[in-house]
Design an enzyme around this catalytic site. Sequence first.
Site, mmCIF file in Angstrom:
data_model
loop_
_atom_site.group_PDB
_atom_site.id
_atom_site.type_symbol
_atom_site.label_atom_id
_atom_site.label_comp_id
_atom_site.label_asym_id
_atom_site.label_seq_id
_atom_site.Cartn_x
_atom_site.Cartn_y
_atom_site.Cartn_z
ATOM 1 N N GLU A 23 48.025 -11.689 -50.345
ATOM 2 C CA GLU A 23 47.046 -11.561 -51.487
ATOM 3 C C GLU A 23 47.909 -11.284 -52.756
ATOM 4 O OE1 GLU A 23 43.665 -9.168 -50.622
ATOM 5 O OE2 GLU A 23 42.617 -10.821 -49.089
ATOM 6 N N GLU A 52 42.958 -15.930 -43.656
ATOM 7 C CA GLU A 52 42.053 -14.731 -43.543
ATOM 8 C C GLU A 52 40.548 -14.933 -44.022
ATOM 9 O OE1 GLU A 52 43.912 -10.772 -44.852
ATOM 10 O OE2 GLU A 52 41.757 -10.544 -45.610
#
Length: 479
Positions: A225, A323
């Site tokens: 991220e 994810e």
Amino acid sequence: METHRRRASAILLLSALMAPLLCAQTVSVWLTTDDRKALLQPQPDTFFARSTSVPLPTLVIDDRAAHQVIEGFGASMTDSSAYLLAEVLPAANLPSVMLSLFDRTKGIGISFLRNPMGASDLARTVYSYDDQPAGAADSNLAAFSIDHDRSDVLPLLAMAKSINPQIKMMANPWSPPGWMKTTGSMIGGSLNASAYSALAEYFVKYLQAYAAAGVPVDYISLQNEPLFLPGDYPGMSMSNTEQLKLLRDNVLPALQAANLTTKVLIFDHNWDQPAFPQSVLNDVAVAASPNLGGTAWHWYGGSPGAMTTIHNLHPELNNYVTEASGGTWINDEVKQDFEMIVHSMRNWASSYVKWGLALDQNHGPHSGGCGTCTPLVTINSQTGAVSYPVDYYTLGHFSKFVLPGSAAVWSSNAPGLISAAFETPNRTLVVVAYNDSSSEKTFQVTWRQRSFSYTLPALAGATFTWKWPPKVRSEAHAP
């Protein structure tokens, strides 16, 4: 001309011989309902019949239109997961729990594992593989060590791969060691300009150490991220230009110099920012690298169609959902999972990976970050008792049946119904259908001029499987 007549006659004869075989095909069914009274529960078989003109909503399956190859479904072996499995779960129960996760006969056959390189939010402490005192650095990585992972993580990964040798392994950092960063900490900050080379070598040492420990890693991403900077657990900001520089000028050359075949997945963040991977992939040197694997995505923002956008620009590269956590913030986990996995498969995803593999009854242990994420298996921290959240079953509708190496094939949707279809390497057709409406739906699945009908309760999902009749397919496709 006579040759063509004989061939046409042979095809007609073959079609006549195929008809009773295809009509007699048994279809196995597994069901999960929104009220959770059925959880990946086997149902009575159904059977193909000749297609009729009955006006039912129809899911059409065309196995001749193959799309992406599926590499796996799974979750992440976080520090918390490994601790609960190795140290909290009674040792006598570990084999059965691992079989429930990784074996296709006794469990759901997980085939893709993501492994944080150091601490994530689902960890007991903040750590890397080269921690130094405040103000100190280790540019030559003389103190690098994966010893933290030797007690729990590595033995469990090795055990998982012994149960399912087809497992693909991915690894990536939530943060590199703090001394590489502008904050001097694993929390916050960005990568120091002077640390690009050291971080590339950090990846190399990790991959070499894991391979030496018997757990080779298939994929890495450079940063979890990169567009989100958490305030209470490890993370690091990384712009697209920073990622391009790190990848092109440091990581890819380092992998080549070390003769490592591990492939890099770029980005590793949400569907709502496709411009990030697009800009990295547009670099000629990056695109030409044999160590480039594709793009990694998370589901927390945007829509799965972003993967189709990138696929259309770079059809030679794969897309991976790496994810996709379940959580207590989701109103209907059954609906969320079936919709997101089906739409991911319909938009070129080669994997679908949930978040923590195991958590306790309090959604921990965790160090900051997510205290509301749900795992595939819950292990009570006081008693060691095991339970399985609904995430286990919804993922199992895919992971148990869609073997690595399967091809996603074309399927249609219908009013109130969505579907994803696959053909496995052992010539099994797999169709996952979800009733995306608030009322019961009776529909038919049509395949090669044959069909079967089924009724799904409201907001319920089912997996249907059937095998090709022996020898039919190779003959049917003969010139």
